[in-house]
Motif scaffolding. Structure first.
Motif, short mmCIF file in Angstrom:
data_model
loop_
_atom_site.label_atom_id
_atom_site.label_comp_id
_atom_site.label_asym_id
_atom_site.label_seq_id
_atom_site.Cartn_x
_atom_site.Cartn_y
_atom_site.Cartn_z
N ARG A 1 46.26 46.45 37.18
CA ARG A 1 45.59 45.52 38.10
C ARG A 1 46.29 44.16 38.21
O ARG A 1 46.31 43.57 39.28
CB ARG A 1 44.13 45.34 37.71
CG ARG A 1 43.91 44.80 36.31
CD ARG A 1 42.44 44.54 36.02
NE ARG A 1 42.28 44.10 34.66
CZ ARG A 1 41.94 44.89 33.65
NH1 ARG A 1 41.73 46.17 33.87
NH2 ARG A 1 41.82 44.40 32.43
N SER A 2 46.88 43.64 37.11
CA SER A 2 47.52 42.33 37.19
C SER A 2 48.76 42.34 38.07
O SER A 2 49.20 41.29 38.56
CB SER A 2 47.89 41.84 35.79
OG SER A 2 48.78 42.73 35.16
N ALA A 3 49.34 43.52 38.30
CA ALA A 3 50.51 43.62 39.17
C ALA A 3 50.16 43.32 40.63
O ALA A 3 51.06 43.10 41.44
CB ALA A 3 51.13 45.01 39.06
N GLY A 4 48.88 43.31 40.97
CA GLY A 4 48.49 42.99 42.34
C GLY A 4 48.89 41.60 42.77
O GLY A 4 48.93 41.31 43.97
N PHE A 5 49.20 40.71 41.82
CA PHE A 5 49.61 39.35 42.14
C PHE A 5 51.12 39.17 42.10
O PHE A 5 51.61 38.05 42.23
CB PHE A 5 48.98 38.37 41.14
CG PHE A 5 47.48 38.31 41.19
CD1 PHE A 5 46.84 37.51 42.13
CD2 PHE A 5 46.72 39.06 40.32
CE1 PHE A 5 45.45 37.45 42.17
CE2 PHE A 5 45.33 39.00 40.35
CZ PHE A 5 44.70 38.20 41.29
N ALA A 6 51.90 40.23 41.92
CA ALA A 6 53.35 40.11 41.79
C ALA A 6 53.95 39.51 43.06
O ALA A 6 53.66 39.97 44.17
CB ALA A 6 53.97 41.48 41.52
#
Length: 601
Positions: free
Chosen positions: A210-215
């Motif tokens: 889920r944190s990769a959504g801000f890449a």
């Protein structure tokens, strides 16, 4: 500091008597602030880690979830690792020549979707994967089509096992170093190194949780979300954004293509199709019938101890003649609860009256509350000493199957012993929900046990979640495989499984929730805290017209208020809650926890 304080750089600012971290969002010659301005204390690093599009996204999500922008940025930008920052990122690898996609050949309208990706278009689709689909390969081909058109791509999946599968598929489709995997497994240095490779433009394909959504992917052309119904996509930290909303907001703001894929379909994804925001990608009904045969069979009389009906037994027996068989059970362990074998009264501890459980066949019953061993247990109701297990875990299931199919290897996958893959050998694999390993050539048969237990939870999404779990396991069959679900064949969720109709089930859920004024037809928010704080909230909160206040009701040691508004008033509700948070913070009132559109109510 003029050369170092570039937009996106980390800085220190004196605020409320202490140095706090911040980012330079932009530089301008004038300010709309009417008070005095403070100088920067120092520039922590000139590395521009906050991209302009992520800064805009953080503002959008903070408004959407009535949170602080700083909390969103804490999720979006990883902590600095100074040593890693000094190492230059690798050079960008040119995109290779790609073969025509093959895994999408049976999906209606998939050819047009992939052509739009290659030519720089921004199509949006909700994709329902079919049984025996190699979904990681299909995601990889969609990413490769976008990459061939000169744009980057971002793929978010629920967990590290899914990351590994998509990683392998991308490596196969795009040989060489073209993508990075953003997970926490490699440690802070490796994560920051991969983040810098994306931020600097050295890599333009990202796979992660889920944190990769801000890449900050350069030239982003496609966002992909797999299995948006998985609760791992719901961020457990404030302001609790869901990966689906993060990626949809990015697609809107940056004009990218979007692909929401999954074996099941959530009501939120169905709403995107209903409103015309996205189109459907599905396989024809004839292909589904060819891929798998699905049936639901009732459980036989439990009073004689029978748990696996004849139809499920036959499916396992026939499946073992050609390959591995998967058996899904909802519970881990051996016997999570015990009851008297004579009168069926729950087995209770003689020391504290707590519930008894059994960890293994050679271990005595033990109290789940105080840990007391009941080696000489006797029923307090009828005096009998025999015990039975109304709910059996994966270990007990494996033991029973081992007796039924003597000479067959039975493997377990659950808890901290999760198998990633199994070979083509004719083994029985017993797995809990979410721990099902992938078979190299697919499973010959899949049996879903105790479906009644999956449906027994008290939750708004219980039927939706149950169908998602069953479909995810059933999709692991090989072409022509057999799926047997043990439960009430009349239940709507099991009927949807037998028809393999996740879209129809999602439409029904949307219609029923609209009649009951529940999401996605309505927008909701919960406010949790002590009663005094909730009274202050209701006094200070400026609710939009048509809002309903439900509660307060006790939740654990606190109380909770539920706020509900029609979907068009959702933005106004978020705005009111955001103003409330800022007002309460300025007045230093007792804290409350606000969640907008919580996953579970």
């Amino acid at each position: 500091m003029a050369d170092a304080a570039v937009p996106g750089a980390r800085v220190k600012v004196r605020f409320a008597g202490q140095d706090v971290d911040g980012f330079v969002v932009e530089r301008a010659s004038t300010s709309d602030h009417t008070g005095s301005l403070r100088p920067l204390r120092r520039v922590v690093s000139p590395e521009p880690v906050l991209a302009p599009e992520i800064a805009r996204l953080s503002q959008t999500l903070a408004r959407r979830y009535a949170g602080a922008r700083s909390d969103v940025l804490r999720l979006a930008v990883p902590p600095r690792h100074a040593t890693t920052e000094k190492v230059p990122s690798p050079a960008r690898t040119p995109a290779p020549l790609l073969a025509s996609p093959t895994t999408w050949s049976e999906v209606e309208h998939a050819g047009a979707f992939l052509r739009h990706l290659t030519t720089g278009g921004a199509p949006r689709a909700v994709w329902s994967a079919a049984p025996a689909d190699d979904w990681p390969a299909m995601v990889a081909e969609a990413v490769a089509a976008t990459y061939a058109g000169g744009r980057g791509a971002l793929v978010c999946v629920p967990d590290r096992r899914d990351v590994a599968r998509v990683d392998a598929a991308l490596t196969s489709v795009l040989p060489g170093h073209h993508h990075v995997c953003l997970t926490a497994d490699g440690g802070p240095a490796a994560r920051y190194r991969d983040f810098l490779a994306i931020s600097r433009g050295a890599r333009r394909i990202v796979v992660g949780t889920r944190s990769a959504g801000f890449a900050p992917v350069h030239d982003l052309g496609l966002v992909v979300l797999w299995d948006d119904g998985d609760d791992l996509h719901a961020e457990p930290r404030a302001p609790y954004p869901h990966t689906r909303e993060v990626l949809l907001a990015r697609a809107e703001q940056q004009g990218t293509a979007a692909l929401l894929g999954g074996v099941a379909r959530t009501p939120e994804a169905q709403q995107l199709v209903t409103t015309g925001w996205a189109h459907e990608l599905t396989v024809p009904r004839a292909v589904l019938r060819h891929r798998a045969r699905v049936e639901a069979v009732p459980a036989e009389d439990r009073s004689v101890g029978t748990r696996i009906p004849r139809a499920a037994y036959d499916a396992v027996r026939r499946g073992l003649t050609t390959g591995p068989v998967l058996v899904q059970t909802p519970r881990a362990g051996y016997a999570a609860s015990l009851a008297c074998d004579t009168c069926r009264a729950p087995a209770r501890c003689s020391a504290c009256t707590g519930p008894l459980a059994q960890a293994g066949p050679a271990q005595p019953p033990r109290c789940r509350w105080c840990g007391h061993d009941e080696a000489a247990w006797a029923c307090a109701t009828c005096g009998a000493r025999g015990l039975r297990a109304p709910v059996r875990g994966e270990a007990r299931t494996a033991e029973e199957l081992g007796r039924m199919f003597a000479g067959t290897t039975v493997r377990s996958s659950s808890g901290d012993r999760v198998l990633d893959r199994v070979g083509p050998a004719a083994d029985i694999v017993v797995a809990t929900v979410g721990a099902e390993p992938v078979a190299d050539e697919g499973y010959a048969a899949v049996v879903l046990l105790d479906t009644w237990l999956t449906l027994a939870r008290d939750d708004l999404r219980v039927a939706e979640e149950a169908l998602r779990r069953w479909l995810n396991a059933a999709a692991l069959v090989r072409t022509g495989g057999h799926v047997v679900a043990v439960g009430d064949p009349a239940h709507p969720a099991l009927q949807a499984l037998v028809r393999w109709d996740p879209a129809g089930f999602a439409r029904r859920e949307v219609d029923e929730r609209a009649q009951a004024h529940l999401p996605p037809a309505a927008r909701m928010a919960t406010v949790t805290g002590d009663l005094g704080a909730l009274d202050d909230v209701l006094h200070l909160l400026d609710l939009p017209q048509g809002a309903e206040v439900l509660g307060p009701v006790p939740v654990d040691e606190e109380h909770r208020v539920l706020l509900r508004v029609p979907a068009p008033a959702g933005e106004a509700l978020s705005h009111s809650l955001g103003d409330l948070q800022r007002l309460r913070s300025a007045r230093k009132l007792d804290p409350v926890r606000i969640q907008v559109d919580p996953l579970s109510i």
